[in-house]
Design a protein around this motif. Structure first.
Motif, mmCIF file in Angstrom:
data_model
loop_
_atom_site.group_PDB
_atom_site.id
_atom_site.type_symbol
_atom_site.label_atom_id
_atom_site.label_comp_id
_atom_site.label_asym_id
_atom_site.label_seq_id
_atom_site.Cartn_x
_atom_site.Cartn_y
_atom_site.Cartn_z
ATOM 1 N N TYR A 93 17.762 142.202 90.815
ATOM 2 C CA TYR A 93 18.881 141.614 90.071
ATOM 3 C C TYR A 93 20.144 141.610 90.926
ATOM 4 C CZ TYR A 93 22.695 141.123 86.763
ATOM 5 O OH TYR A 93 23.844 140.708 86.136
ATOM 6 N N LEU A 94 20.427 142.715 91.598
ATOM 7 C CA LEU A 94 21.642 142.785 92.423
ATOM 8 C C LEU A 94 21.570 141.796 93.589
ATOM 9 C CD1 LEU A 94 22.276 146.641 92.530
ATOM 10 C CD2 LEU A 94 23.416 144.925 91.124
ATOM 11 N N LYS A 95 20.382 141.610 94.138
ATOM 12 C CA LYS A 95 20.204 140.615 95.204
ATOM 13 C C LYS A 95 20.541 139.226 94.678
ATOM 14 C CE LYS A 95 18.585 138.597 99.002
ATOM 15 N NZ LYS A 95 19.315 138.631 100.288
ATOM 16 N N MET A 96 20.045 138.907 93.474
ATOM 17 C CA MET A 96 20.351 137.613 92.864
ATOM 18 C C MET A 96 21.854 137.454 92.658
ATOM 19 S SD MET A 96 17.360 137.432 89.967
ATOM 20 C CE MET A 96 15.628 137.253 90.382
ATOM 21 N N VAL A 97 22.488 138.495 92.141
ATOM 22 C CA VAL A 97 23.932 138.451 91.901
ATOM 23 C C VAL A 97 24.688 138.247 93.211
ATOM 24 C CG1 VAL A 97 25.933 139.842 91.209
ATOM 25 C CG2 VAL A 97 23.882 139.807 89.785
ATOM 26 N N CYS A 98 24.333 139.040 94.210
ATOM 27 C CA CYS A 98 25.060 138.980 95.484
ATOM 28 C C CYS A 98 24.878 137.633 96.179
ATOM 29 C CB CYS A 98 24.610 140.127 96.388
ATOM 30 S SG CYS A 98 25.094 141.762 95.768
ATOM 31 N N ASN A 99 23.721 137.008 96.002
ATOM 32 C CA ASN A 99 23.503 135.691 96.591
ATOM 33 C C ASN A 99 24.360 134.619 95.927
ATOM 34 O OD1 ASN A 99 21.477 136.764 98.263
ATOM 35 N ND2 ASN A 99 20.283 134.894 98.101
ATOM 36 N N CYS A 100 24.830 134.887 94.717
ATOM 37 C CA CYS A 100 25.580 133.891 93.950
ATOM 38 C C CYS A 100 27.096 134.041 94.051
ATOM 39 C CB CYS A 100 25.187 133.971 92.470
ATOM 40 S SG CYS A 100 23.484 133.533 92.127
ATOM 41 N N ILE A 101 27.594 135.260 94.060
ATOM 42 C CA ILE A 101 29.035 135.457 93.844
ATOM 43 C C ILE A 101 29.870 135.474 95.114
ATOM 44 C CG2 ILE A 101 28.542 136.699 91.705
ATOM 45 C CD1 ILE A 101 29.300 139.294 93.118
ATOM 46 N N TYR A 102 29.248 135.769 96.247
ATOM 47 C CA TYR A 102 30.036 135.894 97.474
ATOM 48 C C TYR A 102 30.166 134.545 98.179
ATOM 49 C CZ TYR A 102 29.331 140.909 96.859
ATOM 50 O OH TYR A 102 29.306 142.191 96.353
ATOM 51 N N LYS A 103 31.303 133.940 98.019
ATOM 52 C CA LYS A 103 31.576 132.650 98.652
ATOM 53 C C LYS A 103 32.938 132.701 99.332
ATOM 54 C CE LYS A 103 28.890 129.754 95.458
ATOM 55 N NZ LYS A 103 28.128 130.843 94.856
ATOM 56 N N LYS A 104 33.100 131.857 100.339
ATOM 57 C CA LYS A 104 34.405 131.749 100.986
ATOM 58 C C LYS A 104 35.450 131.316 99.968
ATOM 59 C CE LYS A 104 32.790 130.251 105.570
ATOM 60 N NZ LYS A 104 32.906 129.154 106.569
ATOM 61 N N VAL A 105 36.619 131.903 100.060
ATOM 62 C CA VAL A 105 37.745 131.456 99.237
ATOM 63 C C VAL A 105 38.897 131.153 100.184
ATOM 64 C CG1 VAL A 105 39.416 132.093 97.460
ATOM 65 C CG2 VAL A 105 37.019 132.774 97.224
ATOM 66 N N ASP A 106 39.239 129.876 100.293
ATOM 67 C CA ASP A 106 40.307 129.443 101.204
ATOM 68 C C ASP A 106 41.501 128.874 100.445
ATOM 69 O OD1 ASP A 106 39.014 130.097 103.646
ATOM 70 O OD2 ASP A 106 37.746 128.332 103.422
ATOM 71 N N GLU A 107 41.583 129.200 99.150
ATOM 72 C CA GLU A 107 42.693 128.687 98.359
ATOM 73 C C GLU A 107 44.010 129.291 98.844
ATOM 74 O OE1 GLU A 107 42.073 126.361 96.539
ATOM 75 O OE2 GLU A 107 40.023 126.537 95.811
ATOM 76 N N SER A 108 45.060 128.484 98.845
ATOM 77 C CA SER A 108 46.362 128.956 99.317
ATOM 78 C C SER A 108 47.270 129.398 98.164
ATOM 79 C CB SER A 108 47.071 127.855 100.124
ATOM 80 O OG SER A 108 47.164 126.666 99.353
ATOM 81 N N SER A 109 47.160 128.749 97.010
ATOM 82 C CA SER A 109 48.036 129.103 95.885
ATOM 83 C C SER A 109 47.496 130.333 95.173
ATOM 84 C CB SER A 109 48.152 127.943 94.905
ATOM 85 O OG SER A 109 46.978 127.818 94.124
ATOM 86 N N GLU A 110 48.405 131.162 94.665
ATOM 87 C CA GLU A 110 48.008 132.380 93.971
ATOM 88 C C GLU A 110 47.249 132.065 92.683
ATOM 89 O OE1 GLU A 110 48.107 135.669 94.868
ATOM 90 O OE2 GLU A 110 48.559 134.734 96.786
#
Length: 390
Positions: free
Chosen positions: A313-330
Motif C-alpha cells: 500500500y505504501l509503495k502504491m501511495v508513494c508512486n502517486c503522491i511524489y511529483k515535481k512542484v514548480d509553482e511560483s505563487s504561494e
C-alpha cells in the motif's frame, strides 16, 4: 496499413471499451500490448486473432455474469502469458508477472490520486485517504516499528546545500519558514536534508547525496553552491515513506518467500524421519494429521503478512503522491502541498519525528531525502563545507 494491422487496432479498441468502470486499467493494458507485445508487420495476424478470441470470451463472461473487476483484467493477462510464445518470443513469464504488477499499480494510482486531492473526502461510501492510512498506521506500521521506521545513526549520510560560497555552518540551519514547502506550511520550520545509509557516488564530482541536494534546490548549471554534511543529535522516530528503491513485485514476494520457507521447513522436518515411508505408506489420514500438528507447532507469523500488505500500500501511495512542484505563487504551492501538510501533522501527533521520502526532481535515481520536524535534531558538521560550481 494491412488488414491484420487494422484487426489488431480494432481489437485493442474493443479491449479498452470492454468495461467503463475499469477504462483506465484497460487503456493501460492496451498501451502495453501496443508497445511491448505487438511487433507490427510480423505478428499482426496471430495477435489480432488471439485478441479477438480473448475479447469475445471475456465480453461473453461479462455479459452473462455482470461482474468485472481488476481480477478479470489480470485473468486476461494470464491468458496472454499462456499463449505469449506465439505472439512475441522475446517476452517470458517474468514480463507478464511484471505487467500484472504494473496494472495493479495503475489501478491504485487512479484511486489514490483522486483521494490525495482531498484526503478528508470520499465518494461512493469509500473510506477517505486519511482513514485508510490511519488504519494501516495503527494496526501495522506502529506495531512493527522495526519494519517501517529508521533510527538515525552517526554513519547515516545527511547533506544540505545552499547557494553561493563563503558561508559558515550557521547558514545551513534553516531560517524561520514563511513559505509553503512539501511537508510544512508557513510558520513551521522543518529541516530538509538528503539522506542515505552509506555514501555512494553519482559522478566523478558529486556523491549521490550531493546531487540530490542540488536537484532539490533546483540548482542551475555554472552557478556557485555550498554543501555541508549534518550529523543527527537524536535517533528519532523516522518513518520511511520512500520505496523508490524496491519494486511492487519484491514487496508482494515477502509473503510468497515466507510461504516457501515455511513449506520447505515442514518438508525438511518430515524427510528427516527415517521411518517416513513405513509410517505413511497407504495411510494418508495419518499424514494429514501429522501435517496439521506441524502447522500448529509452526504458526504463521502474521507480522510478515501484514508487513507485505502494508508496504504494498505504501509503495502504491508513494508512486502517486511524489511529483515535481514548480509553482511560483504561494496559493498554487499551498494547493499542491496541502495533503502533505495534513499528513505530516497527523504523523507528528503520532510521535513521528521525521520522514524519509524520495528525490522528486529526478526519478531515474534512487536518491532519498529526510525531513525532520525539529530542526534541532541534526546539526552541521564543522569543517565539512564543500564549495562547488555546478
Amino acid at each position: 496499413m494491412n488488414c491484420s494491422n487494422i484487426g489488431v487496432l480494432d481489437e485493442l479498441q474493443k479491449l479498452e471499451n470492454m468495461c467503463g468502470e475499469y477504462s483506465g486499467e484497460l487503456k493501460f493494458l492496451s498501451k502495453k500490448i501496443r508497445r511491448d507485445i505487438w511487433i507490427s508487420g510480423k505478428n499482426d495476424y496471430i495477435l489480432s486473432k488471439m485478441l479477438k478470441t480473448f475479447n469475445l470470451v471475456f465480453e461473453c463472461m461479462y455479459n452473462i455474469t455482470g461482474e468485472f473487476s481488476l481480477g478479470t483484467i489480470i485473468e486476461y493477462v494470464l491468458c496472454l502469458s499462456k499463449y505469449g510464445i506465439f505472439i512475441n518470443l522475446a517476452l517470458n513469464a517474468t514480463y507478464y508477472q511484471k505487467l500484472i504488477d504494473d496494472i495493479q499499480m495503475e489501478s491504485a494510482r487512479l484511486i489514490i490520486e483522486e483521494q490525495w486531492k482531498d484526503i478528508y473526502a470520499s465518494k461512493d461510501g469509500m473510506k477517505t485517504f486519511i482513514e485508510i492510512f490511519d488504519d494501516i498506521f495503527t494496526k501495522c506500521i506502529n506495531l512493527y516499528k522495526d519494519k517501517f521506521f529508521h533510527e538515525l545513526k552517526s554513519t547515516d549520510v545527511l547533506c544540505r546545500a545552499v547557494r553561493d560560497w563563503n558561508h559558515d555552518t550557521d547558514r545551513f540551519i534553516p531560517w524561520s519558514n514563511k513559505t509553503n514547502n512539501r511537508w510544512n506550511p508557513p510558520g513551521k520550520t522543518y529541516l530538509y536534508l538528503s539522506f542515505s545509509e552509506k555514501e555512494s557516488v553519482y559522478s566523478d564530482k558529486l556523491s549521490l547525496n550531493e546531487y540530490v541536494c542540488l536537484q532539490e534546490i533546483r540548482a542551475e548549471k555554472g552557478k556557485k553552491f555550498s554543501l555541508c554534511k549534518f550529523e543527527p543529535i537524536t535517533k528519532g522516530n523516522i518513518l520511511d515513506l520512500s520505496y523508490n528503491d524496491v519494486s511492487f513485485g519484491q514487496l508482494k514476494g515477502i509473503v510468497s518467500d515466507y510461504q516457501q520457507e515455511m513449506t520447505q521447513k515442514m518438508i525438511d522436518e518430515m524427510m528427516s524421519d527415517p521411518n517416513l515411508i513405513e509410517k505413511y505408506a497407504g495411510n494418508k489420514r495419518n499424514l494429514k494429521r501429522d501435517i496439521k500438528k506441524k502447522q500448529k507447532k509452526n504458526p504463521v507469523d502474521e507480522s510478515i503478512i501484514q508487513e507485505s500488505y502494508a508496504k504494498q500500500y505504501l509503495k502504491m501511495v508513494c508512486n502517486c503522491i511524489y511529483k515535481k512542484v514548480d509553482e511560483s505563487s504561494e496559493d498554487k504551492k499551498e494547493k499542491a502541498y496541502k495533503s502533505f501538510h495534513i499528513l505530516s501533522e497527523y504523523l507528528e501527533n503520532k510521535g513521528v519525528t521525521g520522514i524519509i521520502y524520495p528525490c522528486t526532481r529526478d526519478n531515474t535515481i534512487s536518491g532519498k531525502n529526510l525531513v525532520l520536524f525539529r530542526k534541532e535534531d541534526a546539526v552541521p558538521v564543522e569543517n565539512s563545507i564543500r564549495e562547488i560550481i555546478y
